[in-house]
Design an enzyme around this catalytic site. Structure first.
Site, PDB file in Angstrom:
ATOM      1  CD  GLU A   1      -2.631   1.003   2.726  1.00 39.54           C
ATOM      2  OE1 GLU A   1      -3.595   1.766   2.877  1.00 39.54           O
ATOM      3  OE2 GLU A   1      -2.308   0.127   3.579  1.00 39.54           O
TER       4      GLU A   1
ATOM      5  CE  LYS B   1      -7.164   1.174   3.647  1.00 43.98           C
ATOM      6  NZ  LYS B   1      -5.914   1.493   4.389  1.00 43.98           N
TER       7      LYS B   1
ATOM      8  CB  CYS C   1      -4.384  -2.084   4.208  1.00 38.63           C
ATOM      9  SG  CYS C   1      -3.615  -2.378   5.832  1.00 38.63           S
TER      10      CYS C   1
END
Length: 638
Positions: free
Chosen positions: A46, A115, A170
């Site tokens: 990330e 994300k 994540c």
């Protein structure tokens, strides 16, 4: 890529926080290394273009503009690379800042996955700089091209129908409803995760179980690439904990606190086979997600993942002991229920001194103990005939007495000879009639003893014999409850070994050890010089090979050619290619030809994920033709 294997890589490059140029060089260097090793899907952490811990520097145009420029340069670096690459970066769109995973293939950025869930607790405060991605993907202009931007973009391999890749970032996988769920419902078979998860006590264990569990829930491959040492700054330490999982199994895991690359091969065909069998795996009726094709060459993938040569037997001693205890208990509890339900006054076991009947007798004793019944109501019957040796006879007798069973001896030679006379069979003709007459006579004896005593016959045959049809139809093939029906031969040995190792009865222990040392044989042909003349594995092949074939054929639906390939890899140094090929042909032919015996099996307890009960795990026409499977195997270049 052939046979569904896709080599993948999770990469943790060296980086410097906010040093975009240095990071670009390290990303490209590691990308080259992974591609040179044959990786077709390469995943980076990330925000690795800038570093995850840039904090309020993410509000600076200098950093964001340089990151956008470098992202284009990294994509250009993939021009001659045969791989789909995911790189984490910050991206400003319409005055908002997003955390994205850029998918690159052959010099182009194919999509920018955003994300969805931004952590804003503890050490995380992403909402200070970033915005959650949009609910649905749309197109934005990037470097003069229109590129999909948003969550759950599906990247589909043109050359491999079932290779469909989606990304999450994540925290997405830590959320109650990860985006990967929707992606998988629309066909994704591989999920990648560009992550920056710092290290705290116990977090690595949780992270591993999380990725393992998500890959199992999704019946998917999962590639988790985590930020590493160069990211550590101020209050946080990152360990570069990378993981590659497939359907609940961790295939590869990095050593923490060391930057580098891990590799493995995800078996896409296996995943599709598992999904087809699993009726609770529901795909979306309508396709709503953006799909972006990518190119990848179909090549032979060098295998590095482990295919256990004894898949039914745990390699670690403690786990193997735990497995053995659990299986013995399942077998005994299944028999306990049947004895209770039928109000049986006794149990009758034909005992030969071989492994299978030994295990059946041990299980019966365990069931009687669970019922609080006296073991003297176990009738252990030894039936010596033409092939019986002193060794197996003595072991059968000693074992029965040690366990407290009633021992009966019923010699059957005279009855079989009378039968030969009745049907006009020459006793010197040691053909299948000679052998099967003995097996059927033994079954008749124990069935009638059970009738005479209000009891039931406990079957002794194991799953490996049933797979090969190595049983006499309506002979040892038949019983009133088959306790070993789903226990493969390689595991039978370990169950008896475990019982021997843990019993306090030294006399019984000594007998069991000698049984374990005795060659596997039906003892239907006369002995030579007092020793066993008929060894089963000389006739049908090594059971460790057949159990390997059976496991991968039934559990994962592997083709014979694929089984042959992994068997060569798994048994390297034990069996040569010619031997593996020979017995695999035997397995395929016998498995199909002998289904009629499995179609009318007696009840028996299921103990593992592979079983052959016609009422449960394996329903196959008795007259199915093996031709297509043989054709697949014959196409293998030997």
């Amino acid at each position: 890529m052939k046979q569904g294997f896709v080599k993948v890589a999770a990469v943790t490059p060296d980086i410097r926080v906010a040093d975009v140029e240095f990071n670009k060089e390290q990303i490209c260097r590691k990308m080259d290394e992974a591609a040179a090793s044959g990786a077709k899907i390469i995943v980076f952490p990330e925000l690795c273009v800038t570093g995850y811990t840039c904090s309020d520097l993410f509000t600076q145009d200098v950093l964001l503009d340089h990151a956008r420029e470098v992202l284009t340069e990294i994509a250009a670096h993939t021009r001659d690379m045969d791989a789909l690459v995911f790189v984490g970066a910050p991206l400003a769109v319409d005055g908002e800042l997003y955390n994205v995973a850029a998918a690159m293939n052959h010099g182009k950025i194919l999509g920018l996955t955003t994300k969805t869930f931004l952590p804003n607790y503890g050490e995380f405060y992403e909402m200070r700089q970033f915005r959650e991605g949009p609910e649905k993907a749309r197109e934005i202009e990037f470097d003069g091209e229109m590129v999909p931007f948003g969550p759950n973009i599906l990247f589909t391999a043109k050359q491999m129908e079932h290779l469909i890749v989606a990304a999450e970032i994540c925290e997405d996988v830590w959320s109650p409803v990860p985006p990967s769920i929707e992606a998988v419902r629309e066909g994704a078979t591989v999920i990648v995760n560009c992550s920056a998860s710092d290290e705290t006590i116990g977090k690595a264990t949780y992270r591993e179980s999380l990725i393992e569990g998500q890959s199992a829930r999704l019946i998917a491959g999962y590639i988790y690439s985590n930020a590493g040492e160069g990211e550590s700054t101020t209050d946080l330490v990152f360990g570069g904990h990378n993981l590659i999982a497939e359907n609940g199994t961790i295939l590869a895991e990095s050593k923490r606190f060391e930057n580098g690359i891990i590799y493995s091969e995800i078996d896409v065909n296996r995943l599709m086979s598992e999904r087809r069998k699993n009726t609770t795996f529901k795909t979306a009726k309508e396709r709503t997600l953006t799909r972006v094709p990518f190119d990848i060459e179909i090549t032979e993938t060098e295998l590095t993942r482990v295919f256990p040569s004894r898949p039914f037997v745990p390699s670690e001693n403690r786990e193997r002991a735990k497995r053995c205890e659990e299986i013995l208990t399942i077998q005994a509890m299944g028999l306990k229920k049947r004895l209770e339900h039928t109000h049986a006054k006794c149990a009758v076991v034909g005992i030969s001194g071989g492994l299978d009947s030994t295990l059946a007798l041990l299980v019966t004793a365990k069931a009687f103990d669970a019922l609080g019944l006296d073991r003297k109501h176990i009738i252990s019957v030894t039936m010596p005939c033409f092939g019986t040796t002193d060794r197996t006879y003595n072991n059968a007798c000693k074992m029965s007495l040690s366990l407290g069973a009633e021992l009966r001896e019923v010699p059957i030679a005279a009855a079989v000879m009378q039968h030969f006379k009745d049907i006009g069979h020459d006793p010197e003709d040691h053909s299948v009639t000679y052998e099967n007459s003995q097996a059927r006579e033994r079954t008749q004896v124990i069935m009638d003893i059970a009738n005479a005593n209000g009891g039931m016959v406990i079957g002794t045959g194991d799953m490996s014999e049933l797979a090969l049809g190595w049983a006499t139809y309506n002979g040892d093939h038949m019983s009133m409850y088959g306790v070993n029906a789903s226990v493969p031969k390689t595991l039978v040995r370990h169950l008896v070994q475990y019982y021997a190792d843990t019993t306090d009865d030294k006399e019984l222990q000594e007998v069991l050890y000698d049984v374990l040392d005795t060659p596997v044989s039906p003892e239907l042909l006369p002995p030579k010089d007092g020793k066993i003349a008929q060894k089963t594995e000389d006739l049908v092949g090594p059971y460790e090979l057949h159990d390997f074939f059976l496991y991968y054929f039934l559990r994962f639906g592997y083709t014979p050619s694929k089984i042959y390939r992994i068997a060569k890899y798994s048994f390297a140094g034990e069996y040569d290619d010619e031997t593996i090929y020979k017995w695999l042909r035997t397995f395929c032919w016998r498995f199909f030809a002998q289904q009629f015996k499995r179609s009318c099996l007696p009840d028996g307890p299921k103990v593992g994920t592979v079983a052959l009960s016609p009422r449960g795990d394996w329903r196959m026409p008795s007259d199915a033709c093996v031709a297509s499977w043989m054709r697949d195997l014959e196409q293998v270049a030997r």
